[in-house]
Design a protein around this motif. Structure first.
Motif, PDB file in Angstrom:
ATOM      1  N   MET A   1       0.851  -1.188   0.000  1.00 17.39           N
ATOM      2  CA  MET A   1       0.000   0.000   0.000  1.00 17.39           C
ATOM      3  C   MET A   1       0.888   1.239   0.000  1.00 17.39           C
ATOM      4  O   MET A   1       1.990   1.219   0.506  1.00 17.39           O
ATOM      5  N   ALA A   2       0.379   2.304  -0.533  1.00 19.45           N
ATOM      6  CA  ALA A   2       1.122   3.560  -0.634  1.00 19.45           C
ATOM      7  C   ALA A   2       1.212   4.261   0.722  1.00 19.45           C
ATOM      8  O   ALA A   2       0.330   4.123   1.564  1.00 19.45           O
ATOM      9  N   ASP A   3       2.296   5.004   0.896  1.00 20.11           N
ATOM     10  CA  ASP A   3       2.488   5.758   2.134  1.00 20.11           C
ATOM     11  C   ASP A   3       1.899   7.154   2.003  1.00 20.11           C
ATOM     12  O   ASP A   3       1.883   7.738   0.908  1.00 20.11           O
ATOM     13  N   LEU A   4       1.454   7.711   3.128  1.00 23.59           N
ATOM     14  CA  LEU A   4       0.973   9.089   3.139  1.00 23.59           C
ATOM     15  C   LEU A   4       2.092  10.030   2.719  1.00 23.59           C
ATOM     16  O   LEU A   4       3.258   9.833   3.059  1.00 23.59           O
ATOM     17  N   ILE A  10       3.473  16.789  -1.361  1.00 25.42           N
ATOM     18  CA  ILE A  10       2.193  17.242  -1.910  1.00 25.42           C
ATOM     19  C   ILE A  10       2.397  18.517  -2.718  1.00 25.42           C
ATOM     20  O   ILE A  10       1.851  18.658  -3.826  1.00 25.42           O
ATOM     21  N   LYS A  11       3.195  19.450  -2.227  1.00 31.13           N
ATOM     22  CA  LYS A  11       3.464  20.692  -2.966  1.00 31.13           C
ATOM     23  C   LYS A  11       4.129  20.401  -4.304  1.00 31.13           C
ATOM     24  O   LYS A  11       3.820  21.051  -5.309  1.00 31.13           O
ATOM     25  N   LYS A  12       5.034  19.439  -4.336  1.00 31.85           N
ATOM     26  CA  LYS A  12       5.690  19.059  -5.597  1.00 31.85           C
ATOM     27  C   LYS A  12       4.672  18.541  -6.602  1.00 31.85           C
ATOM     28  O   LYS A  12       4.704  18.903  -7.776  1.00 31.85           O
ATOM     29  N   TRP A  13       3.785  17.699  -6.124  1.00 37.93           N
ATOM     30  CA  TRP A  13       2.754  17.162  -7.006  1.00 37.93           C
ATOM     31  C   TRP A  13       1.823  18.273  -7.490  1.00 37.93           C
ATOM     32  O   TRP A  13       1.451  18.300  -8.663  1.00 37.93           O
ATOM     33  N   ILE A  14       1.421  19.163  -6.607  1.00 33.49           N
ATOM     34  CA  ILE A  14       0.501  20.246  -6.970  1.00 33.49           C
ATOM     35  C   ILE A  14       1.133  21.156  -8.038  1.00 33.49           C
ATOM     36  O   ILE A  14       0.431  21.651  -8.920  1.00 33.49           O
ATOM     37  N   LYS A  15       2.434  21.337  -7.981  1.00 31.08           N
ATOM     38  CA  LYS A  15       3.111  22.120  -9.031  1.00 31.08           C
ATOM     39  C   LYS A  15       2.957  21.445 -10.386  1.00 31.08           C
ATOM     40  O   LYS A  15       2.813  22.112 -11.402  1.00 31.08           O
ATOM     41  N   LYS A  16       2.980  20.121 -10.396  1.00 30.55           N
ATOM     42  CA  LYS A  16       2.811  19.371 -11.633  1.00 30.55           C
ATOM     43  C   LYS A  16       1.357  19.359 -12.097  1.00 30.55           C
ATOM     44  O   LYS A  16       1.081  19.249 -13.287  1.00 30.55           O
ATOM     45  N   LEU A  17       0.441  19.440 -11.148  1.00 26.88           N
ATOM     46  CA  LEU A  17      -1.000  19.363 -11.432  1.00 26.88           C
ATOM     47  C   LEU A  17      -1.702  20.571 -10.813  1.00 26.88           C
ATOM     48  O   LEU A  17      -2.460  20.445  -9.844  1.00 26.88           O
ATOM     49  N   VAL A  68     -14.216  16.064  -8.396  1.00 29.59           N
ATOM     50  CA  VAL A  68     -13.603  14.784  -8.071  1.00 29.59           C
ATOM     51  C   VAL A  68     -12.693  14.982  -6.866  1.00 29.59           C
ATOM     52  O   VAL A  68     -11.873  15.904  -6.846  1.00 29.59           O
ATOM     53  N   MET A  69     -12.855  14.121  -5.873  1.00 31.83           N
ATOM     54  CA  MET A  69     -12.035  14.169  -4.668  1.00 31.83           C
ATOM     55  C   MET A  69     -11.323  12.829  -4.530  1.00 31.83           C
ATOM     56  O   MET A  69     -11.961  11.785  -4.551  1.00 31.83           O
ATOM     57  N   LEU A  70      -9.994  12.901  -4.415  1.00 34.57           N
ATOM     58  CA  LEU A  70      -9.179  11.697  -4.317  1.00 34.57           C
ATOM     59  C   LEU A  70      -8.483  11.627  -2.971  1.00 34.57           C
ATOM     60  O   LEU A  70      -7.879  12.600  -2.523  1.00 34.57           O
ATOM     61  N   SER A  71      -8.579  10.474  -2.354  1.00 32.65           N
ATOM     62  CA  SER A  71      -7.923  10.209  -1.083  1.00 32.65           C
ATOM     63  C   SER A  71      -7.712   8.707  -0.975  1.00 32.65           C
ATOM     64  O   SER A  71      -8.537   7.934  -1.457  1.00 32.65           O
ATOM     65  N   THR A  79      -1.844  10.027  -0.991  1.00 34.87           N
ATOM     66  CA  THR A  79      -0.659   9.248  -1.356  1.00 34.87           C
ATOM     67  C   THR A  79      -0.333   9.509  -2.827  1.00 34.87           C
ATOM     68  O   THR A  79      -1.104  10.165  -3.540  1.00 34.87           O
ATOM     69  N   ASP A  80       0.787   8.947  -3.280  1.00 32.56           N
ATOM     70  CA  ASP A  80       1.145   9.067  -4.700  1.00 32.56           C
ATOM     71  C   ASP A  80       0.038   8.535  -5.598  1.00 32.56           C
ATOM     72  O   ASP A  80      -0.196   9.066  -6.691  1.00 32.56           O
ATOM     73  N   LEU A  81      -0.648   7.500  -5.167  1.00 32.44           N
ATOM     74  CA  LEU A  81      -1.716   6.915  -5.969  1.00 32.44           C
ATOM     75  C   LEU A  81      -2.782   7.948  -6.320  1.00 32.44           C
ATOM     76  O   LEU A  81      -3.289   7.976  -7.444  1.00 32.44           O
TER      77      LEU A  81
END
Length: 94
Positions: A1-4, A10-17, A68-71, A79-81
């Motif tokens: 399972m993916a880690d939190l 999260i900020k890095k991902w948000i920059k990409k998306l 759409v809400m993802l968690s 998580t990365d997922l």
């Protein structure tokens, strides 16, 4: 399972998306469509991706808008997922 993910990841991902927003324990985006039927077509495509990835989002459908809400519920947060699925959803509307 993916880690939190931590705040930095999260900020890095948000920059990409950048269309996605981070809330307390999920990420979310509202997609806008010309009409309800286009929104439903999008939701059906989201369902296909969700089944393939075994990762089901929370979805709120309104006239011309789909939120759409993802968690990763099993981990209690983001998580990365979640971001990997978000990337796929973004490609649906490119």
């Amino acid at each position: 399972m993916a880690d939190l993910l931590n705040a930095t990841d999260i900020k890095k991902w948000i920059k990409k998306l950048p269309e996605w927003e981070h809330e307390k324990k999920h990420i979310e985006r509202t997609f806008e469509f010309d009409d309800f039927h286009e929104g439903i077509d999008f939701v059906n495509a989201v369902a296909e991706i969700s089944m393939e990835d075994d990762h089901v989002p929370d979805i709120d459908i309104r006239e011309g808008k789909v939120r759409v809400m993802l968690s990763t519920h099993s981990e209690g947060g983001v998580t990365d997922l979640d971001f990997e699925v978000a990337e796929k959803l973004d490609r649906l509307v490119e």
